[in-house]
Scaffold this motif. Structure first.
Motif, PDB file in Angstrom:
ATOM      1  N   GLU A 143       0.834  -1.209  -0.112  1.00 33.55           N
ATOM      2  CA  GLU A 143      -0.087   0.046   0.085  1.00 33.55           C
ATOM      3  C   GLU A 143       0.704   1.245   0.043  1.00 33.55           C
ATOM      4  O   GLU A 143       0.275   2.477  -0.084  1.00 33.55           O
ATOM      5  N   SER A 144       2.540   1.220   0.031  1.00 34.72           N
ATOM      6  CA  SER A 144       2.963   2.492  -0.040  1.00 34.72           C
ATOM      7  C   SER A 144       2.838   3.058  -1.341  1.00 34.72           C
ATOM      8  O   SER A 144       2.771   2.383  -2.379  1.00 34.72           O
TER       9      SER A 144
ATOM     10  N   HIS B  15       2.848   2.515   6.085  1.00 33.76           N
ATOM     11  CA  HIS B  15       2.001   1.316   5.579  1.00 33.76           C
ATOM     12  C   HIS B  15       2.538   0.121   6.397  1.00 33.76           C
ATOM     13  O   HIS B  15       1.785  -0.836   6.526  1.00 33.76           O
TER      14      HIS B  15
ATOM     15  N   ASP C  32       8.912   0.220   3.941  1.00 35.07           N
ATOM     16  CA  ASP C  32       7.963   0.756   3.139  1.00 35.07           C
ATOM     17  C   ASP C  32       8.381   0.827   1.553  1.00 35.07           C
ATOM     18  O   ASP C  32       7.581   0.694   0.634  1.00 35.07           O
TER      19      ASP C  32
END
Length: 215
Positions: A95-96, A166, A172
């Motif tokens: 999700e980074s 995240h 990340d």
């Protein structure tokens, strides 16, 4: 190659912290060179410090003890008056985003601003990479930003961080390769032998402590 002319503003807009929250982690001393001819036109500076960012992780939010901190030698009471970069960034956590990968620049007293740094991928709000970003050296004065001055220790403090985070405690994103360039007002002197020895000892102690923690 993508140009990030407003990469400075992204950190200014999103980061604020108390200096007491910081923990010094993995310091190192950078190579330096003196500029004897113009670079990218008129730089109005006498020295250039170059940081190779290859392999530096982008981990937690600003001030986390997990973040990589580097100390830049520019000489006592010298000024960093501008900055540029030629780097490659990549996200690691699902999700980074590339816009999350940032670097803070202050002196060792966390001055002149507690939220002054760069975000080369500020415009890329999606996962991905490796992606190249380049920005010629911009003078801070031209961006209505203050110069960053070293104190008597001759050091500028750089913290690599990721926000929003995240994956707490995990990587990340990644500075895959490249350099960040720091223009200085005055020529950068050689590191005094005693100072270099002290910094090297400090770095070794930090590395040992981190190794023990990981073990």
């Amino acid at each position: 190659m993508q140009i990030g002319k407003y990469g400075f503003a992204a950190v200014l807009a999103c980061a604020f912290f108390s200096g007491s929250a910081f923990a010094v982690n993995l310091p190192s001393v950078l190579s330096t060179q003196v500029i004897t001819s113009p670079v990218e036109g008129d730089r109005a500076g006498e020295g250039l410090a170059v940081l190779d960012v290859t392999g530096i992780p982008s981990m937690d939010t600003l001030g986390s003890p997990n973040n990589r901190v580097v100390y830049l030698w520019v000489g006592p009471f010298n000024f960093v008056t501008g900055m540029g970069w030629d780097v490659v960034l990549q996200t690691v956590a699902p999700e980074s985003r590339r816009s999350d990968i940032k670097m803070l620049i202050t002196n060792t007293a966390f001055l002149p601003l507690p939220n002054f740094g760069i975000s080369p991928g500020f415009a890329d709000r999606t996962p991905g990479g490796p992606t190249a970003y380049s920005n010629n050296i911009d003078k801070f004065a031209d961006l209505s930003l203050p110069d960053v001055w070293a104190q008597s220790d001759g050091l500028i403090r750089l913290e690599f961080f990721d926000t929003p985070d995240h994956a707490a405690g995990l990587i990340d994103g990644l500075w895959v390769s490249g350099n960040i360039y720091f223009q200085t007002l005055n020529p950068i002197p050689d590191i005094p032998a005693s100072g270099a020895s002290c910094l090297l000892t400090f770095a070794c102690i930090a590395l040992r402590r981190r190794a023990r923690k990981q073990t």
